[in-house]
Write an enzyme that holds these catalytic residues in place. Structure first.
Site, PDB file in Angstrom:
ATOM      1  N   PHE A 111       7.021 -12.635   1.963  1.00 54.35           N
ATOM      2  CA  PHE A 111       6.653 -13.436   0.783  1.00 54.35           C
ATOM      3  C   PHE A 111       5.204 -13.224   0.367  1.00 54.35           C
ATOM      4  CE2 PHE A 111       4.846 -16.279   3.906  1.00 54.35           C
ATOM      5  CZ  PHE A 111       3.939 -17.081   3.240  1.00 54.35           C
ATOM      6  N   LYS A 112       4.363 -12.774   1.289  1.00 54.68           N
ATOM      7  CA  LYS A 112       2.958 -12.571   0.939  1.00 54.68           C
ATOM      8  C   LYS A 112       2.798 -11.517  -0.165  1.00 54.68           C
ATOM      9  CE  LYS A 112       1.632 -15.470   4.106  1.00 54.68           C
ATOM     10  NZ  LYS A 112       0.831 -15.145   5.280  1.00 54.68           N
ATOM     11  N   ASP A 113       3.778 -10.632  -0.322  1.00 55.69           N
ATOM     12  CA  ASP A 113       3.698  -9.616  -1.379  1.00 55.69           C
ATOM     13  C   ASP A 113       3.625 -10.246  -2.767  1.00 55.69           C
ATOM     14  OD1 ASP A 113       3.824  -7.379   0.327  1.00 55.69           O
ATOM     15  OD2 ASP A 113       6.012  -7.402   0.336  1.00 55.69           O
TER      16      ASP A 113
END
Length: 462
Positions: A111-113
């Protein structure tokens, strides 16, 4: 739109300067001077937007005219054009009362993308427009590092150094960071925990002379751009469900250790998005559960779990929520953070605890419960959860009322945590980009967990 610090020493700065400042120079965290409001009519119109179109609208509320809209659109399109799913963050209903918001379709399967692809593009844009050098410094409990590196690797005018706790991230997470051989990337494996890495980062950014002399910029969720980017997928999920005919506001169950991802949901709610419960799912490092249930925020003993990205005792975004809990009183917030430093804990009164519980429910998922959630979901639906998402599902089972729809944030692809998946007896096939990592050489420097050791490595690198 202007931004200010939670501690009152910084105010009236624009979006770009806020991004570049990262941690506020007074030691606080930056927040908008006023939270933009989105009315029901606008939300209805936004139901028809694609994810990049929606992101552009949300970002525009905070960026204003600092970045021309055409340039901002190009940044957004470049950020999300490489995602493997056209929807970017598809919502998948796996039971009548449970949906997952898949946030792992970016280049590093986490999810950090969502935020870091945008922040990487933004930093590159700022560097080009101003001719400035940008030195990015960040810490990771696993996913932030790979996403941040992927966002800026090879980009001219940018160097990035990432700290991770040695031996305390998954093998795939480590490979995604350390197999990158671009000259502008430095990986440091730190003896200690993620909290040690995070403490070092904050100490270096608090040294304002050092920060300015070496052009240090933040990639962690202390950077306000990270939070703003993460609000978008709350809007997207709720609006897609409404478009499909869902009548009630969904709950969101959020696996979180650093409070950034769930704070983004809190901010979306403050902007006007109808949200049911915000369910805070932690693991055995359950400081945030204790705060919600008892009103006591006190870092405890670090525990290694099957969900290592949440193995965090000191939540760096917690200060932002305290600021709003105390009605944007910077003096009160500063006093509370000073108390945490001197006494090792914060205790809030009963009326504040009630206010917290009006917004959040929380549950700390034990290791055995995490594995059982993976097994049970796979057995009953065929859907494979990663261990962090499994904590979100387990927490929703405990806290959501019968008949309510809960959206659990699926924060990573299960292939990133195969060690935990194998414990359940489930086999999986690695996606090709992950499988290829095992054939690459590693580039990493091991260092002790002191600020001076990290500073020495930075001076050599920069």
């Amino acid at each position: 739109m202007k931004f200010k610090s939670t501690r009152g020493g910084i105010a009236g700065i624009g979006f770009v300067d806020s991004v570049l400042m990262g941690l506020a120079d007074d030691g606080g965290l930056l927040v908008p001077e006023s939270i933009p409001q989105v009315d029901a009519g606008t939300l209805k119109k936004w139901q028809e937007l694609s994810y990049p179109e929606l992101a552009l609208e949300v970002f525009s509320l905070y960026v204003g005219d600092e970045i021309p809209r055409a340039d901002l659109k190009e940044l957004v399109d470049s950020s999300y054009g490489t995602f493997r799913d056209e929807a970017v963050t598809p919502v998948k209903r796996i039971r009548p009362d449970l949906a997952v918001l898949e946030l792992f379709h970016g280049p590093t399967f986490a999810f950090k993308d969502i935020a870091l692809q945008f922040l990487g593009q933004l930093y590159a844009y700022i560097s080009r427009k101003t001719g400035s050098v940008i030195h990015i410094l960040g810490a990771t409990s696993g996913d932030t590092g790979a996403s941040a590196i992927e966002g800026v690797r090879g980009k001219e005018g940018i160097r990035i150094c990432i700290l991770h706790p040695h031996g305390k991230v998954s093998e795939v997470q480590e490979l995604q960071m350390t197999t990158v051989d671009d000259a502008n990337v430095l990986n440091l494996a730190v003896e200690g925990t993620f909290d040690d890495c995070q403490r070092i980062i904050k100490e270096l950014f608090a040294d304002v002379d050092f920060k300015r002399s070496y052009h240090l910029r933040a990639i962690n969720s202390i950077n306000i751009a990270r939070i703003l980017a993460q609000t978008v997928y709350y809007f997207y999920a709720a609006l897609q469900l409404a478009k499909e005919g869902e009548q009630s506001a969904p709950n969101f169950s959020v696996p979180t250790g650093n409070f950034g991802d769930i704070f983004a949901g809190y901010l979306a709610g403050r902007m006007g998005l109808p949200i049911g419960k915000l369910i805070l799912a932690t693991n055995e490092n359950n400081i945030l559960e204790s705060f919600v249930q008892e009103g006591v925020y006190q870092p405890g003993e670090f525990r290694s779990t099957y969900s290592p990205s949440m193995d965090i005792q000191v939540a760096s975004n917690f200060e932002r929520f305290l600021f709003y809990l105390y009605e944007e009183d910077a003096e009160a917030t500063s006093s509370l953070m000073a108390t945490l430093k001197t006494d090792g804990r914060i205790v809030i009164p009963a009326d504040k605890r009630a206010a917290v519980q009006n917004t959040f429910a929380a549950y700390g998922v034990k290791n055995a419960e995490c594995l059982e959630a993976i097994r049970a979901c796979h057995e009953s639906t065929g859907y494979l959860l990663d261990p962090h998402t499994a904590c979100g599902v387990a927490a929703s089972e405990k806290l959501a009322s019968e008949g309510e729809l809960t959206v659990t944030l699926a924060t990573a692809h299960p292939a990133k945590f195969d060690e935990s998946i194998r414990l359940v007896g489930i086999g999986q096939t690695y996606p090709e980009p992950i499988a290829a990592l095992f054939e690459k050489s590693r580039h990493v420097t091991r260092v002790d967990g002191s600020t001076e050791a990290i500073k020495s490595e930075l001076l050599r690198f920069f």
